[in-house]
Design a protein around this motif. Structure first.
Motif, short mmCIF file in Angstrom:
data_model
loop_
_atom_site.label_atom_id
_atom_site.label_comp_id
_atom_site.label_asym_id
_atom_site.label_seq_id
_atom_site.Cartn_x
_atom_site.Cartn_y
_atom_site.Cartn_z
N THR A 250 0.80 -1.23 0.00
CA THR A 250 0.00 0.00 0.00
C THR A 250 0.83 1.28 0.00
OG1 THR A 250 -0.17 -0.01 2.43
CG2 THR A 250 -1.91 -1.14 1.20
N HIS A 251 2.17 1.15 0.00
CA HIS A 251 2.98 2.38 -0.04
C HIS A 251 4.37 2.10 -0.61
CE1 HIS A 251 4.10 6.45 0.96
NE2 HIS A 251 5.16 6.03 1.66
N HIS A 252 4.76 2.91 -1.57
CA HIS A 252 6.05 2.72 -2.23
C HIS A 252 6.41 4.02 -2.96
CE1 HIS A 252 9.41 0.54 -3.75
NE2 HIS A 252 8.86 -0.64 -3.86
N HIS A 253 7.71 4.20 -3.19
CA HIS A 253 8.19 5.21 -4.14
C HIS A 253 9.18 4.46 -5.03
CE1 HIS A 253 6.48 7.88 -1.20
NE2 HIS A 253 7.27 7.36 -0.29
N MET A 254 8.68 3.95 -6.14
CA MET A 254 9.47 2.98 -6.90
C MET A 254 10.71 3.60 -7.54
SD MET A 254 6.47 0.50 -8.26
CE MET A 254 5.40 -0.27 -7.02
N THR B 71 -1.21 10.27 1.27
CA THR B 71 -0.04 11.10 1.60
C THR B 71 0.71 10.47 2.77
OG1 THR B 71 0.72 13.38 1.94
CG2 THR B 71 -1.16 12.67 3.27
N HIS B 72 1.81 11.13 3.18
CA HIS B 72 2.54 10.73 4.38
C HIS B 72 1.97 11.50 5.57
CE1 HIS B 72 5.67 10.06 1.21
NE2 HIS B 72 5.94 8.99 1.94
N LEU B 73 1.86 10.86 6.72
CA LEU B 73 1.33 11.57 7.89
C LEU B 73 1.97 11.05 9.17
CD1 LEU B 73 -1.06 13.76 7.88
CD2 LEU B 73 -2.31 12.04 9.19
N ALA C 157 0.33 7.09 4.84
CA ALA C 157 1.50 6.26 5.11
C ALA C 157 2.10 6.59 6.48
CB ALA C 157 2.56 6.48 4.03
N HIS C 158 2.55 5.56 7.15
CA HIS C 158 3.32 5.60 8.41
C HIS C 158 2.44 5.77 9.65
CE1 HIS C 158 6.81 5.36 6.00
NE2 HIS C 158 6.64 6.56 5.46
N CYS C 159 2.00 7.00 9.95
CA CYS C 159 1.14 7.22 11.13
C CYS C 159 1.78 6.65 12.40
CB CYS C 159 -0.23 6.62 10.90
SG CYS C 159 -1.07 7.33 9.48
N VAL D 94 6.12 -1.42 1.74
CA VAL D 94 7.58 -1.52 1.87
C VAL D 94 8.22 -0.13 1.92
CG1 VAL D 94 7.76 -3.80 0.82
CG2 VAL D 94 7.95 -1.76 -0.62
N ASP D 95 7.45 0.90 1.55
CA ASP D 95 7.95 2.27 1.42
C ASP D 95 9.02 2.31 0.33
OD1 ASP D 95 8.05 4.99 1.75
OD2 ASP D 95 8.90 4.96 3.76
N GLY D 96 9.53 3.49 0.05
CA GLY D 96 10.48 3.65 -1.04
C GLY D 96 11.74 2.85 -0.82
ZN LIG Z 1 6.96 7.05 1.76
#
Ligand SMILES: [Zn+2]
Length: 446
Positions: free
Chosen positions: A62-66, A228-230, A265-267, A316-318
């Motif tokens: 659900t979250h990545h920056h490829m 978004t990131h939060l 993302a994150h929280c 996995v995030d970026g």
């Molecule tokens: Zn991210």
């Protein structure tokens, strides 16, 4: 009509409404959908033998920056906290272009596919040197994963008190126009869609309050999701309080950034009131435990979120803050990390696998994915549990405890993407060579 039969699965974790676990079952697939689950099913189409294997829904990222797969393990960013980490990487990312986006996206998706991921979002928030969301969408269609690209953005550069260099920001009017363009061109709202577009300003500290609000209004108008990131770390909370006079949860709520069409993302730093807000509004969370560990951000209160009813998926995030993109390893990390703070009974292997499949699909608004039952999309991972890493395991369903960490076969929409632990849709050695060539060019011009 393309028919496939997965035959005699050793153990099938359905992730259906009853979370049934079935021994010795077959799964019949027709035109990308699961049509039947049972014993002794027959087909005139292809048969994939699964005796002795664990079969699960494909995992959901659900979250990545490829694009960041070009900047793994950059020395100056290896030991930095989030804001300093960004300052090292922004100037490198400013030199990317369409080819870099295309190749890095394929590398990231290939890596995910080999770890059992069938559906991934991507958050592309830089568009340097003519790069567009179109580049990542074309890349994904060649790999064959189900793809939820999000049109990211940054509009507050260094000269206006923001974090990114001015060369990486865009005018807010241009951002919104391009959001409309990519939604109209690529978003498919139909059940079974292979591509859905979301809108995703990078973070509250890199765009204006007006762009946050206008993006939310546009998403409502277009019926697409917001991301978004939060509340990623303490610096993030301090920035919110200093610049907006409130915590991130309140900022999000005021600007239309809560609801079942939103995932953050994150929280990591959500407080009890914000967890309650997310639960009441069904706002989703992309939990990225490796990135949170890697950047020293903290442990997200996932146990509390799940208990309150917050939809949670994994990311996995970026690739610059992980620096791998193995989703099953990420799920293992999520399970272990909750245990660090809450004890060994804080999160089971089964519950974490549910978050990694059905949970992520729900966060992305995809109830047609993430479970194996008739009528759902045929996104299926087959895990060979006959190898050395699982030898001696008493419970094949405990994939996240004993492995394996690489999938044997992966079907997406009933099509084979991974067979015998090899990507079949692309020439992977050639892709890796292209990526390494581009990485060398970036290093030489640094
Ligand atoms: Zn991210």
């Amino acid at each position: 009509m393309q028919e496939i039969l997965i035959k005699d699965a050793g153990l099938l974790l359905t992730m259906d409404g009853d979370r049934r676990e079935l021994a010795g079952s077959d799964i019949l697939i027709l035109d990308g959908k699961i049509t039947e689950i049972g014993k002794d099913l027959i087909t005139k189409g292809k048969v994939i033998p699964a005796r002795g294997c664990l079969v699960t829904p494909g995992l959901v990222n659900t979250h990545h920056h490829m694009f960041q797969s070009l900047t793994r393990a950059v020395p100056a960013a290896q030991d930095a906290l989030l804001f300093d980490w960004l300052k090292v990487l922004y100037p490198i990312w400013a030199r990317l272009g369409p080819e870099e986006i295309h190749v890095s996206t394929q590398v990231a998706l290939a890596e995910l596919a080999l770890s059992g991921c069938s559906l991934s979002s991507d958050h592309l928030y830089i568009m340097p040197n003519g790069a567009r969301l179109d580049d990542s969408i074309a890349a994904a269609s060649e790999v064959g994963l189900r793809f939820h690209p999000t049109r990211g953005s940054m509009s507050i550069g260094e000269s206006k008190g923001g974090l990114p260099p001015d060369s990486l920001i865009e005018a807010e009017r241009d951002i919104l126009e391009d959001c409309i363009r990519v939604v109209d061109a690529f978003h498919d709202s139909a059940e079974g869609a292979m591509c859905r577009v979301g809108l995703a300003p990078c973070s509250p500290f890199s765009v204006s309050r007006e762009l946050m609000r206008d993006t939310a209004l546009l998403a409502a108008d277009k019926q697409v999701m917001l991301h978004t990131h939060l509340a990623e770390n303490d610096q993030d909370i301090a920035y919110s309080e200093a610049h907006f006079g409130c915590r991130p949860g309140q900022y999000a709520e005021e600007l239309g950034w809560t609801g079942p069409h939103v995932w953050h993302a994150h929280c990591v730093k959500l407080d009890a009131g914000e967890v309650d807000l997310f639960a009441r509004s069904k706002t989703g969370v992309a939990h990225c435990p490796c990135s949170n560990c890697r950047l020293g951000s903290g442990v997200a209160p996932i146990r509390a979120m799940r208990d309150a009813g917050v939809p949670v998926g994994l990311g996995v995030d970026g690739s610059a803050s992980n620096d791998t993109g193995n989703l099953v390893a990420e799920a293992r990390q999520a399970m272990l990390l909750q245990r660090v703070t809450r004890g060994a009974d804080a999160m089971s292997a089964r519950e974490t696998l549910e978050i990694a499949t059905r949970g992520g699909a729900d966060v992305l608004g995809r109830p047609d994915c993430g479970r194996i039952e008739p009528g759902k999309c045929a996104d299926i991972a087959i895990w060979d549990i006959s190898g050395v890493d699982t030898a001696g395991s008493w419970d094949p369903a405990a994939l996240l405890l004993a492995g394996p960490m690489r999938v044997r076969d992966l079907l997406v929409q009933g099509r084979e993407v991974v067979r015998h632990s090899q990507l079949v849709t692309l020439d992977l050695p050639h892709l890796v060579e292209r990526q390494n060539r581009l990485t060398r060019q970036l290093m030489e011009s640094a």
